[in-house]
Design a protein around this motif. Structure first.
Motif, PDB file in Angstrom:
ATOM      1  N   ILE A  49       0.836  -1.208   0.000  1.00 61.48           N
ATOM      2  CA  ILE A  49       0.000   0.000   0.000  1.00 61.48           C
ATOM      3  C   ILE A  49       0.868   1.254   0.000  1.00 61.48           C
ATOM      4  O   ILE A  49       0.531   2.269  -0.619  1.00 61.48           O
ATOM      5  CB  ILE A  49      -0.953  -0.021   1.221  1.00 61.48           C
ATOM      6  N   LEU A  55      -2.697   2.024  -4.984  1.00 58.70           N
ATOM      7  CA  LEU A  55      -3.331   1.706  -3.706  1.00 58.70           C
ATOM      8  C   LEU A  55      -3.364   2.910  -2.761  1.00 58.70           C
ATOM      9  O   LEU A  55      -3.665   2.756  -1.587  1.00 58.70           O
ATOM     10  CB  LEU A  55      -2.597   0.542  -3.030  1.00 58.70           C
ATOM     11  N   TYR A  60      -7.561   1.807   1.098  1.00 54.92           N
ATOM     12  CA  TYR A  60      -6.311   1.100   1.350  1.00 54.92           C
ATOM     13  C   TYR A  60      -5.492   1.768   2.454  1.00 54.92           C
ATOM     14  O   TYR A  60      -4.731   1.088   3.156  1.00 54.92           O
ATOM     15  CB  TYR A  60      -5.499   0.976   0.060  1.00 54.92           C
ATOM     16  N   SER A  64      -4.268  -0.304   5.609  1.00 57.63           N
ATOM     17  CA  SER A  64      -2.897  -0.337   6.118  1.00 57.63           C
ATOM     18  C   SER A  64      -2.872  -0.118   7.632  1.00 57.63           C
ATOM     19  O   SER A  64      -2.053  -0.710   8.347  1.00 57.63           O
ATOM     20  CB  SER A  64      -2.040   0.720   5.419  1.00 57.63           C
ATOM     21  N   TYR A 290      -7.950 -10.045   2.628  1.00 57.52           N
ATOM     22  CA  TYR A 290      -7.911  -8.848   1.788  1.00 57.52           C
ATOM     23  C   TYR A 290      -7.029  -9.020   0.551  1.00 57.52           C
ATOM     24  O   TYR A 290      -7.274  -8.399  -0.480  1.00 57.52           O
ATOM     25  CB  TYR A 290      -7.419  -7.650   2.608  1.00 57.52           C
ATOM     26  N   VAL A 297      -4.730  -5.582  -5.015  1.00 56.51           N
ATOM     27  CA  VAL A 297      -3.587  -5.990  -4.205  1.00 56.51           C
ATOM     28  C   VAL A 297      -2.744  -7.014  -4.951  1.00 56.51           C
ATOM     29  O   VAL A 297      -1.506  -6.958  -4.941  1.00 56.51           O
ATOM     30  CB  VAL A 297      -4.061  -6.556  -2.844  1.00 56.51           C
TER      31      VAL A 297
END
Length: 320
Positions: A49, A55, A60, A64, A290, A297
């Motif tokens: 991220i 991202l 995101y 994180s 995720y 991702v």
């Protein structure tokens, strides 16, 4: 200090995870593996991220923060538990116990608040997409993250200081693998009924109210999705919500069972199982949920791997 050949100590003894089991070494090895996967998974997700500009979005950024919470949460219990087991020393100092209580409560409450804010982010993205960039600005996202950490820290500090001030008049043995507020309070001989009621009220505020807000957000989200004309848009909206709903279920289910059950149904073994799931297995599962179900991702991970591969291996990397 020694009196009558007995050493007076303020250390506590953590009896550990199911000490009566005959194959604890295998269990500890599994927990170490889970810890390694959780640390690596959350660290990689945070790194992706941070490095990949695709991202750099509110969703995101909040993710994180969730990974950072999970990474810290599992590190508050597993290293100490594994060290105690393999060294044969099960003690933890009074300061260490208070520190463990503070961080575990801070991170648990912060995750609860953050999951609520993440559901609000999904609500704005799906129900009010034209104003998404305005409402979920970088400043607002930063304030959300700070608010989650500060809210968790303040609430945790109050409970930690209050719980640690009670005098201990029973053997300083905690039937748990970490210092936990309710397990610690069982060692005091004072009347703690008023404080237990305050714990129930706090649990209601930090568990049931956020969960209610999450359910309201997703009710509105699903009503909006049902009125979408495009099947592709509907599927994409459902996909973005599925991962978050899985994480919400993994976190809030055990939390409700730990703090909302009647005292008569609370047993040390069941509490340990629920805490182990919440504090050890959920931090491992969150990044997997995720990353495995998120195309952005996966694309970012492939892109980073390709960029870091030597030129001679470029063709092989592109097949990842």
């Amino acid at each position: 200090m020694e009196t009558d050949n007995e050493t007076i100590t303020t250390d506590f003894i953590l009896l550990g995870l199911w000490p009566e089991l005959s194959h604890l070494v295998i269990l500890m090895c599994i927990i170490l593996l889970v810890y390694f996967v959780a640390v690596m998974g959350n660290a990689v997700l945070i790194l992706l991220i941070w490095l990949d500009s695709r991202l750099h979005s509110p969703m995101y950024f909040l993710l994180s923060q969730l990974s950072l919470i999970d990474l810290t949460l599992i590190s508050t219990s597993v290293p100490k538990m594994v060290t105690n087991f393999f060294s044969g020393k099960r003690t933890i100092s009074q300061i260490g116990c208070g520190t463990q209580i503070f961080f575990s409560l801070t991170l648990g409450i912060a995750e609860c608040l953050l999951l609520t804010l993440m559901s609000y982010d999904r609500y704005i993205a799906i129900c009010n997409p034209l104003r998404y960039s305005v409402i979920m600005s970088h400043t607002i996202c930063t304030q959300m993250a700070i608010g989650s950490w500060v809210g968790g820290a303040v609430t945790s500090l109050i409970h930690t200081v209050y719980a640690m001030h009670f005098p201990i008049c029973h053997p300083r043995e905690i039937p748990h693998f970490l210092c936990e507020v309710m397990a610690l309070l069982k060692l005091t001989c004072e009347d703690i009924s008023a404080y237990v009621k305050s714990v129930v009220v706090s649990s209601f505020l930090v568990v049931l109210i956020p969960l209610s807000l999450i359910l309201i957000s997703y009710t509105l989200i699903f009503l909006t999705i049902l009125h979408m004309n495009s099947p592709e848009g509907r599927n994409k909206a459902l996909a973005t919500c599925f991962s978050h709903l899985c994480v919400v279920s993994l976190y809030f289910g055990p939390a409700i069972l730990v703090y909302m059950r009647p005292d008569s149904s609370k047993t040390p073994k069941l509490n340990q199982s629920l805490f182990m799931f919440n504090a050890i297995f959920t931090p491992m599962l969150n990044p997997l949920i995720y990353s495995l179900r998120n195309k952005d991702v996966i694309v970012a991970m492939k892109s980073i791997i390709i960029r870091r591969c030597p030129l001679g291996r470029m063709k092989a990397c592109t097949h990842l």
